[in-house]
Design an enzyme around this catalytic site. Structure first.
Site, short mmCIF file in Angstrom:
data_model
loop_
_atom_site.label_atom_id
_atom_site.label_comp_id
_atom_site.label_asym_id
_atom_site.label_seq_id
_atom_site.Cartn_x
_atom_site.Cartn_y
_atom_site.Cartn_z
CD GLU A 54 -1.71 -2.37 1.70
OE1 GLU A 54 -0.50 -2.58 1.97
OE2 GLU A 54 -2.61 -3.21 1.89
CG PHE A 116 -9.31 -9.68 11.89
CD1 PHE A 116 -8.06 -10.12 12.28
CD2 PHE A 116 -9.63 -9.70 10.54
CE1 PHE A 116 -7.14 -10.56 11.34
CE2 PHE A 116 -8.72 -10.15 9.59
CZ PHE A 116 -7.46 -10.58 10.00
CD GLN A 117 -7.01 -7.43 8.10
OE1 GLN A 117 -7.97 -7.21 7.37
NE2 GLN A 117 -5.86 -7.94 7.67
CE LYS A 166 -17.51 -6.96 4.95
NZ LYS A 166 -17.02 -6.87 3.56
CG MET A 483 22.86 12.46 2.24
SD MET A 483 24.02 13.54 1.35
CE MET A 483 23.04 14.00 -0.08
#
Length: 575
Positions: A54, A116-117, A166, A483
């Protein structure tokens, strides 16, 4: 109204995106957003690009936006899908990039119950977004989308998160579609036009200046007003410098352009700023990588600061003449006022000032020593410029290669230089290049990266194969975090703590494993042909692994805690 004119939440979402002329959604599916994915499957107006992580979705959307000016859209599922977006959201926020993130969420009745999640993405992202929406009613979806785009694109642009539980996407609950495409948001009304009194004061300072510098930033690029900037620069015959984000705001080949300023800017740009008596700052925010120690910044200059965001003005450097408004509008107001007072273009303006600037320019601060056996990173960037004629879209990751690209590739146009300026996000360049390639499939898109940065999102080689995105990746491989190593050389007596990459993969074989073309270049004599070959393969992704001199440093470089023009010109040589 028939039932055919009714839509479930997920369908309202895709229909709204189509109404807002969205071409692509960059995302990754999961349980909370599967209804959206089903709705995407059943329509053909909005294309979904399946990434492998993502974070890459946010950077692809970001790169797409920087190149096109159109708002990028990201779709992620609840929990880890959303938290993986946080870096990309912050990146967009720091560089004022419009982005809308559709954040799936667990059903409304489970929110707050550690389901969950479940993660509070609105809370997680609150400090790094322009605005957030908790969408709780299916009927709200179209207008929330319209408001999100309006907020993301107007005023100071930025990312907007929409949380979508949802249950409001339920395919069995259908409602009519209604969208107000010209939303009104109470208490939100960006100031477009500069205040007349401040414009008069600014013009008075400009025409009476003896050592004027125009300092322009990413705001010029993002608001598509490069032509107006160029007109103003030529009208005043003023020297103009860009920030890292503003490169291309005026052509890098324009005679009035004196190079990028800041930590690795040109000597003439930093010296001119330090000795200016008037500075006109346009769409720039006086970042610490520009100012160095603020207390020593341009002590004798009257600062005119033009910005769309009033909170950016005098945040770090006090502005004597603050002007809130769109850069294009304010510049046109200044030009009109110059007309009104009879000011005429004059090539002799600032003759003595230009003479001094040319003396600084003669120091040739970007010169470097070549080596018969080792490839210098500067040579690689120059070869890319030679074979693209400066017409390619160049994305970069973050590190030495980013600075070499900024210094040695003259950007002739805006929106051709795509890099992470404010947040400095390693892993940005490759997915950003993919977003650009989707927008402009016929253009040359080159990602200049390093062996450290490319590994942060290298899994997207798979996405490129799936969607046929033939970008050219050129890795300045110095076998270290360049760097970091440079700072350790200069500030930590050469103690290379964890900056050495001891287990690098074979990038050529890795590219081939994903179905692409890999080239390795390890001698200066091979460089030119390899870059030419890579750019000639228009239908294949080519990964060019260039083994560059690992000891090369980026110069010039500002000294810590110094003024803007306290710089190392080369190793052991101060300006």
């Amino acid at each position: 109204m028939s039932t055919q004119d009714h839509y479930c939440g997920a369908q309202l979402l895709t229909k709204s995106l189509a109404e807002l002329n969205v071409e692509f959604i960059f995302g990754y599916p999961g349980g909370s957003v599967l209804d959206i994915y089903d709705a995407i499957f059943q329509q053909d107006k909005v294309s979904h690009i399946l990434v492998r992580h993502e974070q890459a979705a946010t950077h692809m959307a970001d790169g797409y936006t920087r190149a096109t000016g159109k708002t990028g859209v990201v779709l992620a599922t609840s929990g880890p899908g959303n938290t993986n977006c946080v870096t990309g959201i912050a990146n967009a926020y720091m560089d004022s990039i419009p982005m809308v993130v559709l954040a799936g969420q667990v059903p409304s009745n489970l929110i707050g119950g550690d389901a969950f999640q479940e993660t509070d993405i609105v809370g997680c992202s609150r400090p790094i977004v322009k605005h957030s929406f908790n969408c709780r009613d299916v009927n709200e979806i179209p207008n929330v989308l319209a408001k999100a785009f309006y907020l993301a694109e107007t005023g100071r642009p930025g990312p907007v998160v929409i949380e979508l539980p949802k249950d409001i996407l339920n395919p069995n609950v259908k409602v009519p579609f209604h969208m107000d495409k010209t939303p009104h948001i109470r208490s939100y009304s960006p100031t477009v036009k500069g205040h007349g009194k401040q414009i008069r004061k600014a013009v008075e300072s400009l025409v009476n200046a003896e050592r004027l510098v125009i300092y322009s930033g990413g705001g010029i690029v993002l608001s598509d007003c490069s032509d107006t900037l160029t007109e103003l620069v030529e009208r005043l015959n003023a020297p103009c410098t860009n920030t890292l984000m503003g490169l291309g705001g005026i052509s890098g080949l324009h005679p009035n352009f004196i190079g990028m300023l800041g930590m690795h800017g040109s000597v003439e740009a930093n010296k001119a700023m330090a000795n200016a008596d008037v500075i006109l700052a346009l769409g720039a925010r006086f970042d610490d990588r520009v100012t160095n120690k603020v207390e020593k910044f341009c002590p004798n200059a009257t600062i005119i600061h033009v910005d769309i965001d009033p909170t950016s003005i005098s945040k770090t450097v006090n502005a004597h003449i603050p002007i809130v408004g769109y850069a294009d509008t304010v510049m046109k107001q200044i030009l009109a006022k110059l007309d009104a007072i009879g000011h005429q273009p004059n090539s002799d303006n600032f003759a003595h000032w230009w003479q001094q600037i040319e003396q600084w320019r003669a120091l040739n601060s970007f010169s470097y020593q070549t080596d018969a056996e080792k490839i210098k990173p500067q040579q690689v960037v120059e070869a890319i410029y030679k074979h693209t004629q400066g017409d390619a879209y160049i994305t970069s990751d973050v590190g030495q290669h980013q600075m070499f690209a900024a210094q040695y590739y003259p950007f002739k146009e805006p929106r051709k230089w795509i890099n992470s300026g404010g947040l400095g996000t390693m892993g940005f360049g490759f997915p950003a290049a993919m977003g650009v390639k989707l927008a402009f499939p016929e253009a040359d898109v080159v990602c200049i990266t390093g062996d450290g940065s490319i590994q942060m999102n290298i899994q997207e080689l798979s996405t490129c194969l799936q969607y046929n995105l033939p970008v050219v990746i050129v890795s300045l491989n110095n076998r270290s975090l360049g760097m970091v190593r440079q700072w350790q050389d200069m500030l930590y007596d050469g103690r290379h703590s964890s900056s050495y990459m001891e287990s690098l993969p074979d990038f050529v074989k890795l590219a081939e494993a994903y179905g692409h073309v890999g080239l390795r270049v390890d001698h200066p004599d091979q460089l030119d042909d390899a870059i030419k070959q890579a750019l000639s393969m228009k239908n294949r992704l080519v990964f060019v692994d260039v083994l560059v001199d690992e000891t090369e440093h980026v110069y010039p470089m500002q000294m810590r805690f110094g003024a803007i023009d306290d710089m190392w010109l080369r190793k052991g040589e101060k300006v």
